[in-house]
Design a protein around this motif. Structure first.
Motif, PDB file in Angstrom:
ATOM      1  N   HIS A 125       0.835  -1.200   0.000  1.00 19.85           N
ATOM      2  CA  HIS A 125       0.000   0.000   0.000  1.00 19.85           C
ATOM      3  C   HIS A 125       0.877   1.261   0.000  1.00 19.85           C
ATOM      4  O   HIS A 125       0.648   2.189  -0.777  1.00 19.85           O
ATOM      5  N   THR A 129       1.250   3.908  -3.152  1.00 20.59           N
ATOM      6  CA  THR A 129       0.916   5.313  -2.902  1.00 20.59           C
ATOM      7  C   THR A 129       2.100   6.210  -3.249  1.00 20.59           C
ATOM      8  O   THR A 129       1.932   7.259  -3.875  1.00 20.59           O
ATOM      9  N   ARG A 159      -6.985   4.285  -0.261  1.00 19.51           N
ATOM     10  CA  ARG A 159      -6.173   3.673  -1.317  1.00 19.51           C
ATOM     11  C   ARG A 159      -6.323   4.538  -2.571  1.00 19.51           C
ATOM     12  O   ARG A 159      -7.150   4.267  -3.442  1.00 19.51           O
ATOM     13  N   GLU A 162      -6.463   3.425  -6.274  1.00 20.35           N
ATOM     14  CA  GLU A 162      -7.691   2.833  -6.811  1.00 20.35           C
ATOM     15  C   GLU A 162      -8.647   3.897  -7.342  1.00 20.35           C
ATOM     16  O   GLU A 162      -9.657   3.577  -7.957  1.00 20.35           O
TER      17      GLU A 162
END
Length: 170
Positions: A125, A129, A159, A162
């Motif tokens: 994650h 990012t 997130r 996404e």
């Protein structure tokens, strides 16, 4: 002569236009004699400069210094590091993004967490990012747009990669 961006008067005989993008210089000299007068040569210099700025749009330098070939992630401007906090006697996994704002080198750190307790999902994650942050920054530079880094404030809870609007940018 009033200051005109990218145009100088190096001597009494003409104007020099000089634009540098990504280390490559585009320049041209406009002689007063060749253009008929000082006013006409300045007008020609301004016209040529404006045309070149359109041609070279989006090619501003992304880096203050050329990037080193050393990368821990395979993504330019993104590195994976482990920082040690002496006060807490703990090590933290971080992804750091290096970028330039207002002519100054900056960095944004995405801290994953304690090395002992971090999960693979948390690390992925943070990496995704950080990669999105860097690609949004590069997109803004390439399109002469303002880069808004405030979108990444609550990155741990969201997130962002996404989000189709941000992903379309990268």
């Amino acid at each position: 002569m009033a200051k005109v961006k990218h145009i100088t008067e190096p001597d009494a005989f003409g104007f020099q236009v000089r634009i540098v993008r990504r280390g490559k210089e585009s320049s041209r000299y406009f002689s007063h004699k060749l253009w008929g007068s000082k006013t006409k040569s300045l007008k020609a210099a301004i016209t040529w400069r404006d045309q070149m700025l359109v041609v070279l749009k989006g090619s501003k330098t992304r880096f203050l210094k050329p990037p080193k070939n050393k990368t821990t992630t395979g993504v330019t401007g993104v590195s994976r590091t482990i920082k040690f906090d002496h006060r807490k006697d703990k090590s933290y996994l971080c992804y750091t993004v290096f970028w330039v704002k207002d002519g100054k080198s900056r960095n944004k750190t995405f801290q994953v967490g304690n090395v002992q307790t971090v999960t693979a999902d948390d690390e992925l994650h943070a990496f995704r990012t950080a990669r999105l942050f860097r690609s949004c920054y590069e997109h803004a530079i390439d399109h002469d747009a303002y880069f808004d880094d405030s979108k990444f404030v609550n990155w741990k809870k969201t997130r962002l990669y996404e989000n189709e609007n941000l992903n379309a940018v990268s």
